[in-house]
Scaffold this motif. Structure first.
Motif: not given
Lengths: 481, 489
Positions: A82-84, A86, A89
């Motif tokens: 998870f990363y904003p 990406l 997800g």
């Protein structure tokens, strides 16, 4: 104890495709945030990826250029985290079955021998977007223009022994990917960047030490400094009886140091698995052969040939072989003028200077090899001097659209090789410079250049320099008793 | 209510072509039925009267200009998993309650191009995860045959809507039985095509390697008509089958003489309700009368279909549902303190219990150290199941059996026991793992609840499956029964 560093690089090569690796959105750099992110790049519900065939062709071309194995079947896998920036997800990458495996690159050592750097694999993947932390107070912005940009991640074996060698290897890959036209190589824009895995071990030891990974190095200078800092840091730790921790570190160029980003304990479990939205990439022998036919002769081979076949210096061969437009220009010029050394001198001298002066790309040079060859032939035929030719080159560069011969005729710059005329000028100069004549005759031979300059100036630059030399020497050696 | 409209797509097309009624008449009729009856069924999440009437008027205008077509001007209900530009596409999840799709799924695009009129979006299990329609954020759909029973899932809203004649046909999706089970429980016909037949573009993913869209309607013939419009190669879906379009009505009437039907021993086991079993015996007798010969076969590996299915589908869903993170669209928690909080609360609030359970199972199955024991092993089982079917199809043309081990169960009966719930799909999941086409058609009643006959074909043999189903429906009238309370159409 003596320590030796062990270094491996993961280089991220941004492929120069027009559109993204899994969508039709443009890959153009520097546009307004989120203007180049389509439904697929945004990871909207229901969208699906379709692989860009150009990205696959480029990966094949690279694989052939490093003498690697091209997988007949390779698989896209999802790397989940998870990363904003990406959007899905997960990042679509390749894991167990990369498209390119087991290649190598030979680096020339100072003594002329070659050091082979093995390249474990190169795999295709999509880039993530960008988080913008300084634009909105108290919030993070997300720009997804870069999301889905195709990358080829090139993973070397830990074959590099020094920071300098790592830089040399990275430069060689940089040259190669630009040469085969799969990457623009622009490091400021992030088109070419790398992570370095660094460890140290006692000299003579076979086992590898614990490594640290330094992330996101985007200049050759930073790579060298970051690796050297890291080698020093680890050596110091080990000499003091402490351990190196396996971790990811970030290089801070302002402080010239690396800092811990995250350690092994909080490393992600990426839960890789084959992406069910994409079929395996199948590549048959015909496609590989077709790519091979398109592969140009590579810089390393040209460099060797320029020395052995054309008799150029290592230095000239090196500066002429790195860029495709340069070596194609040079080879065309050498063939047309018939003298590779002369062609090399002109490309490395006049052309490089002009390109540097104007800050343009070599592909934009304004005098083609055929026209320049005409000029060089007139020098060799002694119609004009080298000095005159450089003047004429400037005229041509600034937009002469006739032939070289018309230019020479129209400029009244034909070389004066009339002995009498040159002798008259010499006599006049000698008469006007009694002091200098005396100094010369007293043994100060360095002043010879003064006479050459004076005569040349009075001839308007047209005196044949070779004749001038001979006549001037004899005139100065005759004492007028 | 007025009874001037035929029930089937075939009949409606003929009426429209003759000018017995217009598309606007027809659309108004179905919208009125939805308004009157759906409060008891809850089969729709959203209804779009204005949009539907505008589309109907467009279809009538096109017909006036000379256009025609077997689906032109006929309304359909769209499972709320297919994106339709400008409409909420919720997947029956709080997570997507606010999501307005900005584009059309390929299926929607194709049905629109065929002139069909979308009346609304139907209820389903949340993200298609469920066998009863009880996991919907919008509340369960009820079975028109017995309002205390479930309609089956996950395409339960579509099945109930068609069974109650709120739409003559509907779209569904089938990942482990989600078209066939509700078709069986609601007494309608449904077909899951071969994996790759129907584009998945714009169909919100549950488990990408298993998901397949398909039609749900009142007869095999109607399935063929709608499948004609839904199928076709789509360059936007990399798993789309690159095949020429075909006409699935072409073999509907072909004789069944000499047809070899395999009956898997494993499908007529102790798990099968004996009353359902005897319905099926009678159905098979009909097929024998039509000239088919039935023989017992074995699909030994299908015993592992449920565990393999739940590992693989959960693994894929754990990744597919990662995009619902509260960052770009969908539910976002109020006042997140930081990124971790934004993720955790948005997902905790946005997803229901069953979806969370599957994400957890899938995440576990893909984790370092467990991948080989779960995901990789399930993939091997999947291969074995495929091989079993391929071996069977060397000797038979079609495989027949029950769609479900029982008729529809009562609301809440299995909701507390996920494993019991998962076993509802015991005869359907193997087909998805193998990627084969399979239909469920009505074959009788037990306790006044419909029984489904499942017909499984070899790859890309939808025309054969529909041929057998159509001939069966020529000899029986199970597909024409209607629940008494809904009135006639």
């Amino acid at each position: 104890m003596q320590w030796e560093p062990v270094i491996g690089l993961e280089i991220h090569v941004q492929l120069a495709t027009v559109s993204k690796i899994f969508s039709g959105a443009s890959t153009k750099y520097g546009t307004a945030p989120n203007t180049q992110a389509c439904a697929i790049d945004l990871g909207l519900p229901g969208v699906l990826p379709v692989v860009n065939a150009r990205a696959i062709e480029m990966a094949i071309l690279f694989g052939l250029a490093i003498n690697a194995r091209i997988a007949s079947s390779s698989v896209f896998a999802r790397k989940n985290y998870f990363y904003p920036d990406l959007p899905k997800g997960y990042q679509i990458s390749q894991y167990e079955h990369p498209i390119v495996a087991d290649g190598y690159l030979d680096l020339p050592r100072a003594d002329g021998s070659l050091k082979r750097i093995s390249i474990r694999r190169a795999h295709l993947e999509e880039d993530a977007g960008k988080s913008v932390h300084d634009l909105f107070p108290g919030a993070t912005g997300v720009d997804l223009n870069r999301a889905g940009t195709p990358l080829l991640e090139v993973v070397s074996e830990p074959d590099l022994a020094t920071a300098l060698e790592a830089v040399q290897y990275m430069r060689a890959i940089h040259t190669l990917v630009r040469f085969i036209g799969i990457c623009d190589g622009n490091m400021q824009e992030g088109s070419f960047r790398c992570d370095a895995n660094v460890s140290v071990r006692p000299v003579g030891s076979e086992a590898l030490g614990t490594r640290a990974e330094i992330k996101n190095l985007n200049s050759f200078r930073f790579i060298e400094r970051a690796i050297n800092y890291e080698i020093e840091r680890q050596t110091e730790l080990l000499e003091n009886g402490r351990n190196v921790v396996q971790e990811t570190r970030l290089y801070d160029p302002d402080r010239d140091e690396t800092r811990s980003m995250r350690n092994k304990e909080d490393a992600h479990d990426y839960r890789y698995f084959p992406d069910p939205d994409l079929l395996p990439i199948r590549i048959n022998t015909d496609e590989i052969n077709a790519a091979r036919a398109r592969l140009p002769e590579l810089p390393a081979s040209r460099r060797i040939r320029y020395v052995s076949e054309f008799g150029l210096s290592e230095e000239d061969a090196d500066s002429l072989s790195g860029e495709r437009t340069v070596c194609e220009y040079f080879e065309a010029l050498a063939q047309a003028c018939g003298d590779p050394t002369q062609a090399a001198n002109w490309v490395v001298g006049e052309l490089f200077a002009a390109v540097r002066r104007e800050g343009i790309d070599f592909s934009a040079v304004r005098v083609g090899p055929a026209a320049l060859a005409q000029l060089l032939l007139r020098i060799r035929g002694r119609t004009i001097s080298n000095t005159t030719a450089k003047l004429l080159f400037k005229v041509m560069w600034n937009g002469w659209d006739g032939t070289v011969d018309e230019l020479i005729a129209g400029s009244d710059l034909q070389q004066v090789s009339d002995t009498d005329e040159i002798s008259k000028l010499i006599a006049a100069v000698i008469a006007d410079s009694p002091q200098q004549v005396a100094q010369y005759r007293a043994g100060k031979e360095k002043i010879f250049g003064y006479f050459v300059g004076q005569v040349m100036r009075r001839s308007g630059g047209k005196a044949d320099p070779q004749q001038l030399n001979v006549l001037l020497k004899s005139a100065l050696s005759v004492r007028d008793n | 209510m007025r009874s001037v409209f035929p029930a089937t797509l075939k009949g409606l097309a003929a009426g429209l072509a003759r000018g017995d009624f217009t598309s606007v008449d027809l659309t108004q009729h179905y919208l009125a039925r939805i308004a009157a009856l759906d409060p008891r069924l809850n089969s729709f999440i959203s209804v779009y009267p204005e949009r539907a009437l505008a589309a109907a008027a467009g279809a009538d205008a096109a017909r006036a200009r000379g256009a025609n077509g077997p689906l032109l001007g006929i309304p359909y209900a769209n499972k709320d998993i297919f994106c339709a530009a400008g409409t909420r596409t919720s997947c029956a999840s709080r997570m997507l309650d606010s999501f307005i799709a900005p584009y059309d799924a390929t299926v929607v695009e194709r049905l629109t191009a065929a002139g069909m009129v979308m009346s609304g979006k139907t209820n389903m299990d949340e993200f298609a995860m469920g066998s009863s329609n009880e996991t919907s954020y919008y509340g369960p759909t009820r079975n028109p045959w017995n309002l205390d029973c479930v309609p089956g899932g996950s395409s339960g809203g579509s099945a109930a809507a068609v069974a109650a004649r709120l739409a003559p046909a509907a779209t569904g999706t089938d990942t482990g039985g989600s078209i066939r089970l509700p078709a069986a429980f609601c007494g309608i016909s449904g077909i899951k095509p071969t994996y790759g037949r129907v584009s998945r573009y714009g169909m919100i993913a549950f488990a990408s390697s298993l998901d397949q869209g398909g039609p749900m309607a009142l007869s095999a013939e109607d399935l063929a008509l709608m499948l004609n419009a839904m199928c076709g190669f789509d360059g936007r879906d990399s798993t789309s089958a690159p095949r020429a379009d075909e006409d699935f009505t072409r073999e509907l009437d072909a004789p069944l003489r000499g047809l070899r039907i395999g009956l898997p021993r494993e499908f007529f086991d102790a798990a099968l309700d004996p009353a359902v079993g005897s319905c099926l015996e009678q159905a098979l007798a009909v097929l024998r009368r039509l000239g088919a010969e039935c023989r017992e076969i074995s699909l030994a590996s299908t015993a592992y279909a449920i565990p393999a299915y739940y590992i693989l589908s959960s693994a894929e869903c754990s990744s597919n549902l990662s995009r619902y993170d509260g960052v770009r669209f969908g539910h976002r928690c109020a006042d997140p303190a930081n990124l971790e909080d934004l993720y955790t609360r948005s997902r905790a609030e946005g997803f229901g219990a069953e979806v969370k359970r599957r994400i957890l199972v899938g995440t576990y199955a893909l984790s370092a150290g467990y991948y080989a024991a779960y995901y990789a092993k399930a993939q091997r089982l999947r291969r074995l199941i495929k091989e079993d079917f391929q071996a069977a199809f060397a000797d038979v043309d079609l495989i027949a059996g029950p769609t479900a081990p029982s008729v529809a169960f009562r609301l809440g009966q299995k909701a507390a026991d996920p494993v019991q719930m998962y076993l509802s799909d015991i005869y359907t999941t193997a087909v998805n793992l193998a990627g084969l086409p399979a239909a469920s058609i009505p074959a009788g009643f037990v306790n006044e609840l419909p029984v489904g006959l499942q017909l499984i074909g070899n790859y890309f043999s939808e025309a054969k499956v529909l041929n057998v189903a159509h001939r069966f429906q020529g000899e029986t009238d199970w597909h024409q029964h209607t629940p008494s309370w809904i009135g006639s159409t």
